[in-house]
Enzyme design. Structure first.
Site, PDB file in Angstrom:
ATOM      1  N   ASP A   8       0.845  -1.203   0.000  1.00  0.00           N
ATOM      2  CA  ASP A   8       0.000   0.000   0.000  1.00  0.00           C
ATOM      3  C   ASP A   8       0.879   1.251   0.000  1.00  0.00           C
ATOM      4  OD1 ASP A   8      -2.729  -1.093   0.331  1.00  0.00           O
ATOM      5  OD2 ASP A   8      -1.931  -1.875   2.219  1.00  0.00           O
TER       6      ASP A   8
ATOM      7  N   HIS B  44      -6.059   3.023  -3.003  1.00  0.00           N
ATOM      8  CA  HIS B  44      -7.297   2.596  -2.351  1.00  0.00           C
ATOM      9  C   HIS B  44      -7.303   2.750  -0.827  1.00  0.00           C
ATOM     10  CE1 HIS B  44      -4.746  -1.061  -2.803  1.00  0.00           C
ATOM     11  NE2 HIS B  44      -5.056  -1.203  -1.525  1.00  0.00           N
TER      12      HIS B  44
ATOM     13  N   ASP C 195      -7.154  -5.524  -3.868  1.00  0.00           N
ATOM     14  CA  ASP C 195      -7.525  -4.857  -2.615  1.00  0.00           C
ATOM     15  C   ASP C 195      -8.529  -3.713  -2.712  1.00  0.00           C
ATOM     16  OD1 ASP C 195      -7.366  -4.874   0.156  1.00  0.00           O
ATOM     17  OD2 ASP C 195      -5.734  -3.434   0.235  1.00  0.00           O
TER      18      ASP C 195
END
Length: 1159
Positions: free
Chosen positions: A178, A570, A290
């Site tokens: 991430d 995200h 994800d």
């Protein structure tokens, strides 16, 4: 009479001066022997060259004289300030019904939409096997316990099923990184990600059978820039040799709910362009494990970027179970509006709960966890099912291999081919060398055993994602990306997502709306800066001034592209990161916004210079100043004050970022109520003065500031110049009339001269405000909207705005950053004291502002012809920092009979019909809106256009509601470990558009309400969205001691673009070797789909459609088109160049990209 005389005398004076000057110039040219010599001594050998020289000399002398005449003109205008006239020679006046009639530039405009351009919306759609709305109607959503696969069912098989065709297993190692979540992007990189890359180099090189996939180019680029040449070359070798695959290849793994398609495309281009420049590789497969639900826009964009296959993971568990039961987890994903199969892309849906190892080898997580060798005893991670993994050795390899093969076989039974995909990874995995050894060595022993025992009928290996897809196509005897026989075709999307029980991830559609809004402001600035920069550089090249233009601004553009791209991650735009990570994102957004304002200022400076020879760029001395300023990353913008004085005019440059001409009201902040605004050619514009307020009932008095609003016509994607004077009163400058409706309990109003202010005690009777196009009714009690009447409608329509609040559950699971778990239906928002309501009326706009404890709502209508005057400008300023576990929603309540059907957009790109299902919990009926939602019946359509992404629904017929902000005191157990407590004062901006079905298009109620899988906005609705999302940028010219050189309007186009075309971007393409722009520009166009069944009033500019045809060769004024080459959406694949005089052709809804060379 006196006024006319003055104007005539002054006009005559200017004319005489001009004529006399020209006479003198000609005389000088005629009699100056030196000049005659220059003209060539052998006259009349070439009369043409002599004439040419004389023309050039004349031009030079005219230029010198221009400034003198400008100053005379300014002085004359100052002299006539008492009797200034409008362009049409009229003054504003009030009509009998109380609405203002404005002098208008009277330019005739026309609207011409070809019938062929309307057929697309009415056309029959091709049938798909799986239409997601139908799937929703079909399913029970009952969550039955499925045994070891909790959310599924028991899977069985016959032992001999693979005897004739062995099972092919592709184990795909991956690490999900991430770019910001619990830690910031930089902290993750330092602590974990850099080690993943460094270990990857060593460990993949040890054995050519080892494979890996990577998706986030933001991290890869950061590693690459710090790596030495040997490391770079070794990494390039791994990629080109097929051991490491770049999947999707975007800057991030983008969210799909809150993101706008401009940014989705831009982050894909940024990643792909980086890969092309540094590695020379083109991604083939998409990987999205994800994002919290999946949009139908993504498959379209990936297809247009020439990817052949894609994978998704986070889909509602009931849908996964249903698709698994009918073996439809792999399908061709087609756009709902596609009448053929041109948008099809092959898609694989992962069947189980998560992308981690326990949920990827097969249906039983207790067994799969035993094959996640990072969890071997002694490590920091273990298996929650209490059976740890065991290292694979000679003694146990047979038993281990058979146990794992059983899971592979069961998983394969859910698919149509005998090829199975087994991802092997999790968040930030493979950051230690030990894990590489644990996973790769143990799995290789298992593969070696399986492959050396033919009776097991399996071929197992490490693989990349594209190797898996290639094997599926090969097994089905079809080319890459083609539809295998009997595989289903699907249309629709996968919102809202639930991972278990009634835990719907519909909260993040609104979480942290301040940053969702700031993101869109940054996107609009990025697009505007890209377009102006590309045009300025092209014009600089055209005039041979490339060396004098600050092309170094390209680094600011690159920085902003990457910031916007990073924020589409995200956990960023979604509002689901830790508070310190949010601050890091905010600082990046603000820094890039400031950089983009510089790019815009520098480009505008060059483009508005009338005489480019006098153009000078000074880094420390900007020519223009910014329209507004933000003190910190979490503060709202403050308008720049334009200080007027008696010494002369202040100049103002207005930039219109929309690709159509624009007639609109612009507001600037000035320090004088005696403001007068003139166009470039000296025509006085009507101005409405209104107050700056320090509170609900107090005008701002610290420094005298007044808002001056005026109506302007601006060229498409162009710049226009206006002159502002501090002058004596003029009949064209009018003061707003302000009325404060007070509850009468000790409240007082404080005015500041010379702006009038009245107050009265509020009464419950409704009150009204009108323009030429609209009449709005407001509640006397709440001060909120009650009704709308359009000019041509005999009756008013009930459109009531209400505010409601949702709480969260009292026990067990509660709402958090991701989840929306309300405690039942919403309750009306209430406060003890009645609101203060401020009513402002004037010739250009009227507004009603209602002040409540936790929000204030401003509804403004503009009294101008065309798009800007046909909808309501709604701004809701929200501040719920005193609330606890509350979500504030704005609800529209109308008489529209939409039953249970409503429409929300996907990414600002397309509309998705929705149905409210009573079998689902309330929170499951919320959907993301990036730009709009509407309800309709056979008579009307009501659209709420939004300038920021939020969550919306229609919970009863006639209703449309949107969640404005949410403050939640606890974590919702999805890994964040925090609630949402860092709320900001946030301005949510909307446009509310009421449209009528045209008489010839009145269709049956059932057909409108259930329009099938597609619906489209009207032309007016598209244009309304454009003006909301791309506000005019007002740039004051900074005063200069040397005086301001002559400025002029810059209109980039020779003619109008078809009004169903949208310029997504005009993006300078990077130079292969340097951080500067190449001579090439990417033009990205989108042709909108139109619903022509709604009445289309005159938009205020010439609007035509052309059946998708656009001639580019002569489109750009004063520029030559030297190359026109169709390219894929991310610019990686090129088609042969077209003839420069070709027209390009786009189908409705199509997005196309072209490489241009302009100079």
């Amino acid at each position: 009479m006196k006024l006319k005389k003055q104007v005539t005398v002054c006009g005559g004076a200017i004319f005489c001066v001009a004529v006399f000057s020209l006479y003198l110039m000609l005389d000088r040219v005629q009699h100056d022997p030196a000049r005659r010599q220059n003209g060539g001594g052998n006259f009349p050998r070439s009369q043409i060259s002599v004439l040419q020289n004389r023309i050039e000399q004349l031009e030079q002398l005219l230029e010198e004289n221009h400034q003198i005449i400008s100053h005379i003109k300014d002085s004359v205008l100052e002299l006539t300030d008492t009797g200034a006239v409008s362009p049409s020679g009229q003054l504003p006046f009030r009509s009998a019904n109380g609405s203002w009639v404005l002098p208008f530039d009277g330019r005739p405009t026309f609207l011409s939409v070809k019938p062929q351009d309307c057929q697309f919306a009415q056309g029959r759609r091709g049938q798909t096997d799986l239409q997601m709305l139908d799937v929703y109607s079909l399913l029970k959503f009952d969550n039955v316990d499925g045994g070891v696969w909790k959310q599924g069912f028991e899977i069985t098989y016959e032992p001999g099923e693979w005897d004739s065709e062995p099972l092919q297993v592709f184990v795909v190692p991956h690490s999900h990184n991430d770019p910001g979540w619990i830690k910031t992007f930089d902290k993750y990189y330092t602590d974990q990600t850099q080690h993943i890359f460094n270990n990857m180099l060593v460990k993949l090189t040890e054995d050519p059978r080892r494979k890996f996939i990577w998706s986030e180019i933001s991290y890869f680029a950061k590693w690459w820039e710090s790596a030495d040449m040997h490391k770079q070359e070794a990494m390039r070798k791994l990629i080109l040799g097929g051991q490491l695959e770049m999947v999707t290849g975007g800057w991030v793994m983008s969210d799909e709910a809150n993101v706008h398609y401009f940014a989705m495309i831009d982050q894909l281009i940024e990643g792909h362009q980086w890969l092309e420049k540094n590695v020379g590789v083109t991604p083939r497969s998409g990987w999205a494990v994800d994002p919290f639900g999946h949009s139908a826009t993504m498959p379209y964009l990936l297809k247009r970027a020439n990817l052949t296959s894609m994978l998704i993971q986070r889909v509602h568990y009931s849908i996964k179970k249903h698709f698994a039961s009918i073996r439809s987890l792999e399908f061709m994903w087609r756009q709902a509006w596609d009448q053929k199969s041109g948008t099809d892309i092959f898609c694989h849906m992962m069947p189980f709960y998560s992308y981690d190892v326990p949920h990827t080898c097969g249906p039983d997580p207790k067994i799969c966890c035993q094959f996640d060798f990072k969890r071997l005893p002694g490590g920091r991670v273990n298996c929650p099912w209490k059976v740890p993994p065991r290292a694979v050795v000679e003694a146990n390899v047979a038993e281990r291999a058979h146990l794992l093969l059983d899971q592979y076989r069961k998983k394969s039974k859910l698919f149509r081919s005998k090829v199975v995909l087994v991802p092997l990874g999790d968040d930030f995995r493979y950051d230690k060398a030990l894990e590489w050894d644990q996973q790769y060595l143990n799995y290789q022993r298992l593969f070696d055993y399986m492959n050396s025992h033919p009776e097991m009928h399996v071929q197992a290996q490490f693989g990349t994602l594209t190797e898996y897809f290639t094997a599926v196509y090969k097994a089905n005897n079809v080319p890459q990306g083609a539809r295998p026989p009997d595989y289903p075709v699907l249309s629709g999307d996968f919102f809202a997502y639930a991972d278990r029980e009634d835990h719907y991830w519909s909260g993040y559609y609104t979480s942290r709306p301040f940053y969702k809004s700031m993101d869109r402001v940054l996107e609009s600035h990025l697009r505007g800066a890209e377009i102006l920069f590309s045009l300025a550089v092209a014009h600089a090249r055209h005039t041979g001034m490339e060396g004098r233009y600050p092309t170094s601004d390209y680094t600011l553009l690159t920085d902003a592209r990457r910031t916007v791209a990073l924020f589409q991650h995200h956990d960023a735009i979604t509002g689901t990161a830790k508070e310190n990570v949010v601050i890091d994102y905010g600082n990046r957004l603000l820094h890039s916004l400031q950089g983009l304002k510089r790019v815009i200022i520098n480009a505008a400076h060059f483009l508005v210079m009338k005489n480019k020879d006098v153009y000078r760029f000074y880094q420390t001395e900007p020519f223009l100043e910014t329209d507004d300023r933000r003190a910190t990353q979490d503060s709202l913008p403050q308008r720049t004050l334009i200080e007027l004085d008696q010494s002369g005019p202040r100049y103002l440059v207005l930039f219109n970022p929309v690709e159509q001409d624009r007639l609109c009201v612009v507001t600037v902040l000035v320090n004088s109520a005696r403001v007068r605004v003139l166009t470039e050619d000296g025509q006085t514009l009507p101005v409405q003065l209104s107050a700056q307020w320090s509170s609900a009932s107090q005008m701002s008095a610290e420094v005298f500031q007044v808002c001056a609003s005026f109506m302007v016509r601006l060229p498409a994607l162009g710049l226009a110049v206006f002159h502002l004077y501090d002058s004596a009163d003029t009949p064209m400058t009018l003061r707003s009339e302000t009325l404060l409706r007070l509850s009468g309990r000790g409240q007082t109003a404080h005015a500041v001269d010379p702006l009038p202010l009245r107050s009265q005690t509020a009464d419950p009777q409704p009150f009204y405000t009108s323009t030429q196009s609209l009449t709005l009714g407001f509640s006397g009690t709440t001060g909120l909207l009650e009704s709308i009447r359009r000019k041509d409608d005999p009756q008013e329509l009930k459109v009531q705005i209400q505010f409601v609040t949702y709480g969260t559950r009292s026990s067990k699971d509660k709402s958090g950053a991701y989840l929306f778990l309300p405690d039942g239906k919403a309750k009306p928002y209430s406060q003890k004291e009645p609101p203060v309501v401020r009513v402002v009326e004037g010739p250009l706009f009227s507004e009603v502002v209602a002040f409540y404890q936790h929000f204030q709502q401003t509804i403004r209508i503009h009294n101008v012809p065309g798009v800007d005057g046909l909808s309501l400008d709604v701004t809701t300023m929200v501040d719920i920092r005193e609330q606890s576990n509350k979500e504030l929603a704005m609800r529209l309540v109308t008489d529209i009979q939409n039953d249970d059907t409503f429409y929300t957009d996907l990414n600002g790109f397309q509309m998705q019909p929705r149905r409210r299902f009573l079998k689902l919990p309330l929170q499951a009926n919320f959907y993301p809106i990036a730009s709009q939602a509407y309800i309709q019946d056979s008579q009307h359509r009501l659209t709420l256009h939004s300038a920021q992404a939020l969550g919306a629904t229609s919970l009863e017929s006639g209703q449309l509601e949107v969640i404005l902000d949410r403050r939640l005191m606890q974590d919702d157990n999805r890994g964040l470990g925090q609630g949402l407590k860092d709320n900001k004062k946030t301005a949510n901006r909307f446009r509310l558009l009421l449209e009528s079905r045209s008489t010839g298009n009145k269709v049956s109620q059932s057909r409108v309400v259930d329009s099938g899988p597609t619906s489209f906005p009207s032309l007016l609705s598209h244009l309304t969205s454009a003006i909301l999302n791309h506000e005019v940028i007002a740039l004051p010219v900074l005063p200069k001691k040397r005086g301001i050189p002559p400025l002029h309007t810059f209109a980039p186009f020779t003619g109008a673009l078809p009004c169903d075309f949208h310029v997504i971007n005009l993006r300078s393409i990077q130079h292969q070797d340097t951080h500067s722009p190449s001579p090439y520009t990417a033009l990205i166009l989108h042709r909108k789909g139109l619903d022509c069944g709604l009445e289309t009033p005159n938009p205020g500019f010439n609007c035509t459609t052309t059946e998708g045809q656009l001639g580019l060769s002569s489109l750009f004024r004063n520029l030559d088109l030297q190359l026109l080459q169709p390219v894929s959406l991310s610019l990686m694949y090129s088609s042969p160049p077209m003839a420069n005089d070709s027209s390009v052709s786009l189908e409705p809804m199509e997005i196309s990209a072209f490489r241009l060379k302009l100079r």
